[in-house]
Design a protein around this motif. Sequence first.
Motif, PDB file in Angstrom:
ATOM      1  N   ARG A   1     -11.304   5.973  -7.623  1.00 21.30           N
ATOM      2  CA  ARG A   1     -10.909   7.342  -8.236  1.00 21.30           C
ATOM      3  C   ARG A   1     -11.966   8.635  -7.711  1.00 21.30           C
ATOM      4  NH1 ARG A   1     -11.995   7.416 -12.861  1.00 21.30           N
ATOM      5  NH2 ARG A   1     -13.303   5.470 -12.931  1.00 21.30           N
TER       6      ARG A   1
ATOM      7  N   PRO B   1     -13.322  -0.239  -5.649  1.00 23.94           N
ATOM      8  CA  PRO B   1     -12.295   0.036  -6.865  1.00 23.94           C
ATOM      9  C   PRO B   1     -12.739  -0.569  -7.885  1.00 23.94           C
ATOM     10  CG  PRO B   1     -11.169  -0.729  -4.742  1.00 23.94           C
ATOM     11  CD  PRO B   1     -12.634  -0.820  -4.370  1.00 23.94           C
TER      12      PRO B   1
ATOM     13  N   ARG C   1      -0.915   1.516  -3.375  1.00 21.14           N
ATOM     14  CA  ARG C   1      -1.229   1.390  -4.940  1.00 21.14           C
ATOM     15  C   ARG C   1      -0.122   2.141  -5.604  1.00 21.14           C
ATOM     16  NH1 ARG C   1      -5.242   0.234  -1.845  1.00 21.14           N
ATOM     17  NH2 ARG C   1      -6.698  -0.956  -2.127  1.00 21.14           N
TER      18      ARG C   1
ATOM     19  N   ASN D   1      -8.010   7.582  -3.330  1.00 18.40           N
ATOM     20  CA  ASN D   1      -7.027   8.576  -3.323  1.00 18.40           C
ATOM     21  C   ASN D   1      -7.201   9.750  -2.469  1.00 18.40           C
ATOM     22  OD1 ASN D   1      -8.288  10.031  -5.006  1.00 18.40           O
ATOM     23  ND2 ASN D   1      -7.282   8.882  -6.841  1.00 18.40           N
TER      24      ASN D   1
ATOM     25  N   ASP E   1      -6.771  -4.242  -6.388  1.00 17.59           N
ATOM     26  CA  ASP E   1      -5.763  -3.344  -6.019  1.00 17.59           C
ATOM     27  C   ASP E   1      -5.505  -2.124  -6.422  1.00 17.59           C
ATOM     28  OD1 ASP E   1      -5.025  -5.679  -4.344  1.00 17.59           O
ATOM     29  OD2 ASP E   1      -4.144  -6.782  -6.038  1.00 17.59           O
ATOM     30  N   LYS E   2      -6.621  -1.851  -7.023  1.00 15.88           N
ATOM     31  CA  LYS E   2      -6.484  -0.093  -7.703  1.00 15.88           C
ATOM     32  C   LYS E   2      -7.038   0.756  -6.726  1.00 15.88           C
ATOM     33  CE  LYS E   2      -4.669  -1.232 -11.625  1.00 15.88           C
ATOM     34  NZ  LYS E   2      -3.213  -0.907 -11.818  1.00 15.88           N
ATOM     35  N   ALA E   3      -7.034   2.190  -7.044  1.00 12.63           N
ATOM     36  CA  ALA E   3      -7.659   2.978  -6.225  1.00 12.63           C
ATOM     37  C   ALA E   3      -9.020   3.479  -6.512  1.00 12.63           C
ATOM     38  CB  ALA E   3      -6.685   4.284  -5.982  1.00 12.63           C
TER      39      ALA E   3
ATOM     40  N   GLU F   1     -10.912  -2.331 -10.219  1.00 12.19           N
ATOM     41  CA  GLU F   1     -10.195  -3.345 -10.517  1.00 12.19           C
ATOM     42  C   GLU F   1      -9.543  -3.786  -9.199  1.00 12.19           C
ATOM     43  OE1 GLU F   1      -7.311  -3.180 -13.779  1.00 12.19           O
ATOM     44  OE2 GLU F   1      -8.377  -1.395 -14.356  1.00 12.19           O
TER      45      GLU F   1
ATOM     46  N   ASN G   1       2.702   3.234  -8.136  1.00 14.64           N
ATOM     47  CA  ASN G   1       3.104   2.699  -9.258  1.00 14.64           C
ATOM     48  C   ASN G   1       4.275   1.966  -9.415  1.00 14.64           C
ATOM     49  OD1 ASN G   1       2.829   2.034 -12.185  1.00 14.64           O
ATOM     50  ND2 ASN G   1       3.730   4.045 -12.796  1.00 14.64           N
TER      51      ASN G   1
END
Length: 328
Positions: A87, A79, A305, A119, A83-85, A81, A307
């Motif tokens: 992409r 990732p 993750r 994702n 805790d982000k997916a 960042e 929103n």
Amino acid sequence: MVELYPWQHTQWAQLANRTQHPHAYLFHGPQGIGKHVLAQRLGQLLLCSNPQQHQPCGQCKSCLLLSAGSHPDFYAVQPEEADKAIRVDQIRALVDFVGTTAQLGGRKLVLLDPAEAMNTQAANALLKSLEEPSGDTVLLLVTHQLSSLLPTIRSRCVKQACRVPSPSEAVRWLQAQLPEVSKEDLAQLLSLARGFPLQAFRLHEQGAVQWQNLMLEELDKLRQGQQWPSAVADAWQAIPLLLIFDWFYQWTLLLVRQQITRSPCQTPNPLLRDYLYELTAQTECTQVLAFQDWLLQQRHAVQNRANLNRTLLLEALLVQWSDLISAG
């Protein structure tokens, strides 16, 4: 070269002695047991042009480039960042890399960690490369949550279950890394990390023992009507959401066990032991189990993750908890 952890040597011998390797491995197991290191070490061996006794030599051009972080035939995906997916654009770049010719004339290697961070679009974009990688390419995927991956991802990899260290191995390793930490705090760290030593080490660096004590102090104020959920949520802003939900789930497990056995729960944290003991008579087992279901649903959303509004989610958690402990 990365160094293996003591509990990995037997598994490493089995991996390194293979005469042939599949095009894709999937290293899986709980977070905090060293899966990334095991995968990374295998990647070093597979790229080494002059392995010695089933170990990367550390001296050839390939090893030196890999150590310098400039190997042209190695590609890492994670990732962008915390805790982000992962992409779909990142996976498309990976697919382009897999389709190229190895610049050093040997293997190409991909390390993707954690795989569950992809994702759905990204996971689907990876399928073609997993099924038919170009040339001599090996993909190493690492996951903390095997069941979270698409079945089509799992079926295209050779699954490698990573060994969990024994309690004595975990304690010895953690003591060696943190000689200044008391035995009591080491026990608390391992309890917070469910016995996984690398996770315990990371929690120590984050100040997790202090975090949990802060949470317990604020929850006790909430129970006594001295604090509002919104104020408690503000006090917890620095604590990762997954940790909060994991700890609440662990506490509810201890609470249910305590309600069934009618004896104090076994935990190295005296604050937690006293707090849960006070709650035994204030809660009903069926209500605690229902709260666990809600916790798992919210944790799943955090883990995927979604929103989410952190403040509103924490306030909802605290209201649910307040309702639980007042309903009994």
